[in-house]
Design a protein around this motif. Structure first.
Motif, PDB file in Angstrom:
ATOM      1  N   PRO A  83      46.713  38.380  47.281  1.00 41.52           N
ATOM      2  CA  PRO A  83      45.540  37.755  47.041  1.00 41.52           C
ATOM      3  C   PRO A  83      45.512  36.518  46.306  1.00 41.52           C
ATOM      4  CG  PRO A  83      46.170  39.666  45.623  1.00 41.52           C
ATOM      5  CD  PRO A  83      47.135  39.617  46.736  1.00 41.52           C
ATOM      6  N   LEU A  84      46.732  36.413  45.439  1.00 42.03           N
ATOM      7  CA  LEU A  84      46.902  34.916  44.618  1.00 42.03           C
ATOM      8  C   LEU A  84      47.175  33.915  45.717  1.00 42.03           C
ATOM      9  CD1 LEU A  84      49.278  34.442  41.480  1.00 42.03           C
ATOM     10  CD2 LEU A  84      48.878  32.905  43.286  1.00 42.03           C
ATOM     11  N   LEU A  85      47.946  34.018  46.655  1.00 45.25           N
ATOM     12  CA  LEU A  85      48.341  32.798  47.431  1.00 45.25           C
ATOM     13  C   LEU A  85      47.313  32.685  48.539  1.00 45.25           C
ATOM     14  CD1 LEU A  85      51.982  33.851  48.477  1.00 45.25           C
ATOM     15  CD2 LEU A  85      51.169  31.981  46.866  1.00 45.25           C
ATOM     16  N   GLY A  86      46.716  33.744  48.832  1.00 45.39           N
ATOM     17  CA  GLY A  86      45.555  33.687  49.921  1.00 45.39           C
ATOM     18  C   GLY A  86      44.245  32.973  49.306  1.00 45.39           C
TER      19      GLY A  86
ATOM     20  N   ALA B 265      41.444  30.291  36.462  1.00 40.70           N
ATOM     21  CA  ALA B 265      40.357  31.133  36.747  1.00 40.70           C
ATOM     22  C   ALA B 265      40.631  32.480  37.272  1.00 40.70           C
ATOM     23  CB  ALA B 265      39.231  30.522  37.591  1.00 40.70           C
ATOM     24  N   PHE B 266      41.802  32.599  38.138  1.00 40.98           N
ATOM     25  CA  PHE B 266      42.190  33.880  38.704  1.00 40.98           C
ATOM     26  C   PHE B 266      42.821  34.810  37.588  1.00 40.98           C
ATOM     27  CE2 PHE B 266      45.927  36.179  40.216  1.00 40.98           C
ATOM     28  CZ  PHE B 266      45.339  36.983  41.118  1.00 40.98           C
ATOM     29  N   VAL B 267      43.655  34.051  36.688  1.00 47.77           N
ATOM     30  CA  VAL B 267      44.013  35.005  35.612  1.00 47.77           C
ATOM     31  C   VAL B 267      42.912  35.555  34.606  1.00 47.77           C
ATOM     32  CG1 VAL B 267      45.193  34.747  33.516  1.00 47.77           C
ATOM     33  CG2 VAL B 267      46.231  33.634  35.033  1.00 47.77           C
ATOM     34  N   VAL B 268      41.749  34.627  34.313  1.00 53.59           N
ATOM     35  CA  VAL B 268      40.887  35.163  33.433  1.00 53.59           C
ATOM     36  C   VAL B 268      40.109  36.295  34.394  1.00 53.59           C
ATOM     37  CG1 VAL B 268      38.434  34.743  32.654  1.00 53.59           C
ATOM     38  CG2 VAL B 268      40.368  32.960  32.321  1.00 53.59           C
ATOM     39  N   ALA B 269      39.772  36.172  35.529  1.00 55.16           N
ATOM     40  CA  ALA B 269      39.322  37.103  36.379  1.00 55.16           C
ATOM     41  C   ALA B 269      40.020  38.560  36.502  1.00 55.16           C
ATOM     42  CB  ALA B 269      38.841  36.763  37.848  1.00 55.16           C
TER      43      ALA B 269
ATOM     44  N   PHE C  49      39.933  41.359  44.169  1.00 64.64           N
ATOM     45  CA  PHE C  49      38.548  41.187  43.422  1.00 64.64           C
ATOM     46  C   PHE C  49      38.812  39.936  42.684  1.00 64.64           C
ATOM     47  CE2 PHE C  49      35.024  43.978  41.415  1.00 64.64           C
ATOM     48  CZ  PHE C  49      34.105  42.777  41.701  1.00 64.64           C
ATOM     49  N   ALA C  50      39.823  39.882  41.733  1.00 64.32           N
ATOM     50  CA  ALA C  50      39.915  38.797  41.076  1.00 64.32           C
ATOM     51  C   ALA C  50      39.975  37.447  41.888  1.00 64.32           C
ATOM     52  CB  ALA C  50      41.244  38.839  40.218  1.00 64.32           C
ATOM     53  N   ALA C  51      40.847  37.614  42.982  1.00 70.88           N
ATOM     54  CA  ALA C  51      40.825  36.252  43.918  1.00 70.88           C
ATOM     55  C   ALA C  51      39.473  35.895  44.516  1.00 70.88           C
ATOM     56  CB  ALA C  51      41.682  36.752  44.949  1.00 70.88           C
ATOM     57  N   ALA C  52      38.925  37.034  44.649  1.00 70.09           N
ATOM     58  CA  ALA C  52      37.297  36.601  45.447  1.00 70.09           C
ATOM     59  C   ALA C  52      36.573  36.057  44.509  1.00 70.09           C
ATOM     60  CB  ALA C  52      36.819  38.091  45.990  1.00 70.09           C
ATOM     61  N   LEU C  53      36.449  36.686  43.230  1.00 70.12           N
ATOM     62  CA  LEU C  53      35.530  35.986  42.159  1.00 70.12           C
ATOM     63  C   LEU C  53      35.955  34.808  41.897  1.00 70.12           C
ATOM     64  CD1 LEU C  53      33.377  36.354  40.200  1.00 70.12           C
ATOM     65  CD2 LEU C  53      35.206  37.404  38.361  1.00 70.12           C
ATOM     66  N   ALA C  54      37.253  34.266  41.580  1.00 70.06           N
ATOM     67  CA  ALA C  54      37.525  32.942  41.419  1.00 70.06           C
ATOM     68  C   ALA C  54      37.328  32.168  42.377  1.00 70.06           C
ATOM     69  CB  ALA C  54      39.203  32.872  41.252  1.00 70.06           C
ATOM     70  N   THR C  55      37.555  32.346  43.660  1.00 74.11           N
ATOM     71  CA  THR C  55      37.160  31.553  44.910  1.00 74.11           C
ATOM     72  C   THR C  55      35.456  31.224  44.855  1.00 74.11           C
ATOM     73  OG1 THR C  55      39.216  32.229  45.948  1.00 74.11           O
ATOM     74  CG2 THR C  55      37.533  31.191  47.131  1.00 74.11           C
ATOM     75  N   THR C  56      34.916  32.587  44.810  1.00 71.65           N
ATOM     76  CA  THR C  56      33.376  32.350  44.880  1.00 71.65           C
ATOM     77  C   THR C  56      32.660  31.428  43.882  1.00 71.65           C
ATOM     78  OG1 THR C  56      33.260  34.661  45.792  1.00 71.65           O
ATOM     79  CG2 THR C  56      31.452  33.773  44.918  1.00 71.65           C
ATOM     80  N   LEU C  57      33.294  31.535  42.695  1.00 69.44           N
ATOM     81  CA  LEU C  57      32.696  30.555  41.538  1.00 69.44           C
ATOM     82  C   LEU C  57      33.120  29.051  41.949  1.00 69.44           C
ATOM     83  CD1 LEU C  57      33.978  32.367  38.365  1.00 69.44           C
ATOM     84  CD2 LEU C  57      31.808  32.133  39.344  1.00 69.44           C
ATOM     85  N   GLN C  58      34.297  28.801  42.682  1.00 68.79           N
ATOM     86  CA  GLN C  58      34.561  27.537  43.199  1.00 68.79           C
ATOM     87  C   GLN C  58      33.683  27.070  44.338  1.00 68.79           C
ATOM     88  OE1 GLN C  58      38.533  27.017  45.005  1.00 68.79           O
ATOM     89  NE2 GLN C  58      37.690  24.801  45.568  1.00 68.79           N
TER      90      GLN C  58
ATOM     91  N   MET D  59      27.443  37.846  47.918  1.00 71.93           N
ATOM     92  CA  MET D  59      28.654  37.943  48.103  1.00 71.93           C
ATOM     93  C   MET D  59      29.413  38.818  46.645  1.00 71.93           C
ATOM     94  SD  MET D  59      29.677  33.910  49.157  1.00 71.93           S
ATOM     95  CE  MET D  59      31.514  34.452  48.874  1.00 71.93           C
ATOM     96  N   ALA D  60      28.749  38.479  45.573  1.00 74.06           N
ATOM     97  CA  ALA D  60      29.058  39.385  44.385  1.00 74.06           C
ATOM     98  C   ALA D  60      29.054  40.858  44.593  1.00 74.06           C
ATOM     99  CB  ALA D  60      28.294  38.745  43.410  1.00 74.06           C
TER     100      ALA D  60
END
Length: 535
Positions: free
Chosen positions: A20-23, A60-64, A73-82, A133-134
């Protein structure tokens, strides 16, 4: 989830966190290709800009990850915020001719407090899409995304999160230090640095106080200026929301326009096109330029959000100068005074009274979504008729023509009266133009009534009216082409100009000084040597 527990820790870490991090980071970098106004191809940007972008997403990923404790879930949230920020950037670029800035993040809070002002411009579909999306992410990821403290172990999870956080901090520290210098021209900076690196570059820019010595224009007058208080003219200033002369943009408009304005221009002290520091919004930039005369050079980084600094710093202003001459200084603005912190800024700019939305009757005074211009003229009539012996300086910030106009209903006949062309206009163009021209006619009527009110008083009077920015007419601009971005100004006196004044272009940060000159030359007031002290 149980099938992963027996795998080696490294394999498990890659499966539930590494992928998820790399993706997510790869998708984040790919999204940068959709940044608008990128005249410099992304691959030609410096390495530091990519490191800062990657470090920002990782942070942002670390915070999520800390909050959700699930990798995908964290990767999706960070990318959605972007994605939300990128869509806001695209919407702002299209509507206001300016990229999304780091100062704009506080508008997300304002959008919650004042949704009518923001959501239509930045996209109702953006809000719906992000919410959808959320919800989908919550349902999907909580169903199958493994809970990392149980999968990796609490200690391993904590060490992994700490390592990722340190990596993000090191990447940002290295990259931010090596970012190219910024120009304070947002479109150019985003093209060279990318959106996320521009955020950091603007955030690190020194937030020094405004240096008024850098501005070529400074208000000056002192209580010792000559002239009797009884002969000093009243001054009414109208900052017209989205006010400009559309005939210069689309000569084929076939509706009678600005009849009062034209009559006043024939006897004006000065009038003409006005160069303003905003397009379609950002009223406070124009407001600041008029009231303080501060140039963009003097404002520095504060040029984008000047009231944040002016809420805690005194600078010379038109209101301060007139107040020193014995004027009572009043602001009329039919919107909450706390918006843009005007309740803090206006007293620091020399205004002693602020009548905001609570001073108006929303049922009786409304015209469209906002308080109408006619109600403002009525309030000025009351101020001119009261028993205060001092000359009046009233600064009117209108709201009626704020838009977006496509959300309003039109009371004008469709299509045919709008242009001379025999071809019918597209429905969306016809509708928003009809609504806007109705509000423009109301502003014109208000300006005519204010001139009549000043002409009926015992004192002489000076009237200044100008537009803060061109209106947000997206469909119409796509159909007819965009205007130059200039608005219009008018400076008129009850004593007349003596001779017809030629049309004269002007910068908005010079208009306030021209108003002061007109006030000092009307009646019996004469200027004093420039003051060297800030108020």
């Amino acid at each position: 989830m149980n099938s992963t527990i027996g795998l080696p820790v490294a394999t498990t870490l890659v499966a539930v966190l590494g992928l998820p991090l790399l993706g997510g980071m790869g998708l984040s970098l790919w999204l940068t290709t959709f940044e608008l106004a990128a005249s410099l191809p992304a691959w030609r940007r410096t390495l530091a800009t990519f490191v800062v972008h990657a470090g920002t997403w990782l942070l942002a990923f670390v915070v999520a990850l800390v909050l959700l404790q699930r990798g995908w879930f964290a990767a999706a949230l960070a990318t959605t915020l972007q994605w939300v920020v990128l869509q806001s950037h695209r919407a702002k670029q299209a509507s206001l001719k300016e990229p999304f800035l780091v100062q704009d993040f506080e508008y997300f809070i304002d959008a919650i407090r004042h949704p009518r002002l923001y959501l239509p411009f930045f996209g109702i579909w953006l809000a719906i899409g992000a919410s959808t999306m959320a919800v989908a992410a919550i349902v999907a990821f909580f169903h199958w995304d493994p809970w990392l403290p149980a999968t990796l172990g609490v200690t391993s999870f904590a060490l992994t999160v700490t390592s990722l956080a340190l990596t993000a901090v090191v990447a940002l520290a290295w990259g931010i230090h090596r970012l190219p210098d910024i120009s304070l021209c947002p479109r150019r900076d985003v093209a060279c640095l990318g959106l996320w690196s521009t955020f950091w570059a603007y955030a690190r820019y020194p937030a020094t106080p405004i240096d008024t010595r850098l501005s070529p224009r400074r208000f000056s007058a002192s209580p010792g200026s000559t002239g009797s208080s009884s002969t000093r003219p009243h001054l009414v200033v109208v900052q017209g929301e989205s006010f400009f002369d559309p005939r210069r943009w689309t000569p084929g408009l076939d509706t009678p326009l600005l009849t009062q304005w034209d009559a006043l221009c024939r006897d004006a002290v000065a009038y003409g096109p006005l160069n303003v520091p905003a397009w379609g919004a950002n009223t406070i930039r124009s407001e600041c330029a008029f009231l303080t005369g501060l140039s963009p050079t003097a404002l520095g980084m504060h040029r984008f959000m000047p009231y944040r600094q002016l809420s805690r710093q005194n600078v010379p202003s038109l209101a301060h100068t007139l107040k020193s001459l014995g004027y009572r200084t009043v602001v009329l603005h039919p919107y909450p005074a706390r918006f843009y912190a005007r309740h803090l800024v206006m007293p620091k700019l020399g205004f002693e009274r602020f009548d905001d939305i609570v001073s108006f009757d929303p049922t009786r005074d409304r015209d469209g979504p906002f308080i109408g211009d006619a109600a403002l003229a009525t309030r000025v009539a009351e101020l001119l008729a009261d028993d205060d012996p001092r000359p009046l300086m009233v600064f009117i910030i209108t709201m009626e023509s704020h838009g977006p106009f496509h959300l309003e209903t039109s009371s004008l006949p469709p299509a045919a009266p709008v242009t001379e062309s025999t071809d019918p206009l597209p429905a969306d163009v016809d509708h928003e133009l009809s609504v806007y021209l109705r509000h423009l006619a109301n502003t014109d009527a208000m300006i005519g009534r204010l001139a009549a009110l000043l002409g009926a008083t015992a004192r002489p009077g000076v009237l200044c009216a100008y537009g803060d920015h061109v209106p947000p007419l997206g469909p119409s601009y796509r159909h007819f082409g965009e205007p130059l971005g200039q608005t219009d100004y008018l400076l008129w006196s009850t004593e007349g100009s003596g001779t017809p004044s030629p049309c004269r272009p002007l910068r908005l940060d010079a208009l306030g000084e021209a108003v002061l000159d007109a006030v000092l030359s009307t009646g019996d007031v004469s200027p004093s040597p420039p003051s060297k002290e800030s108020p």
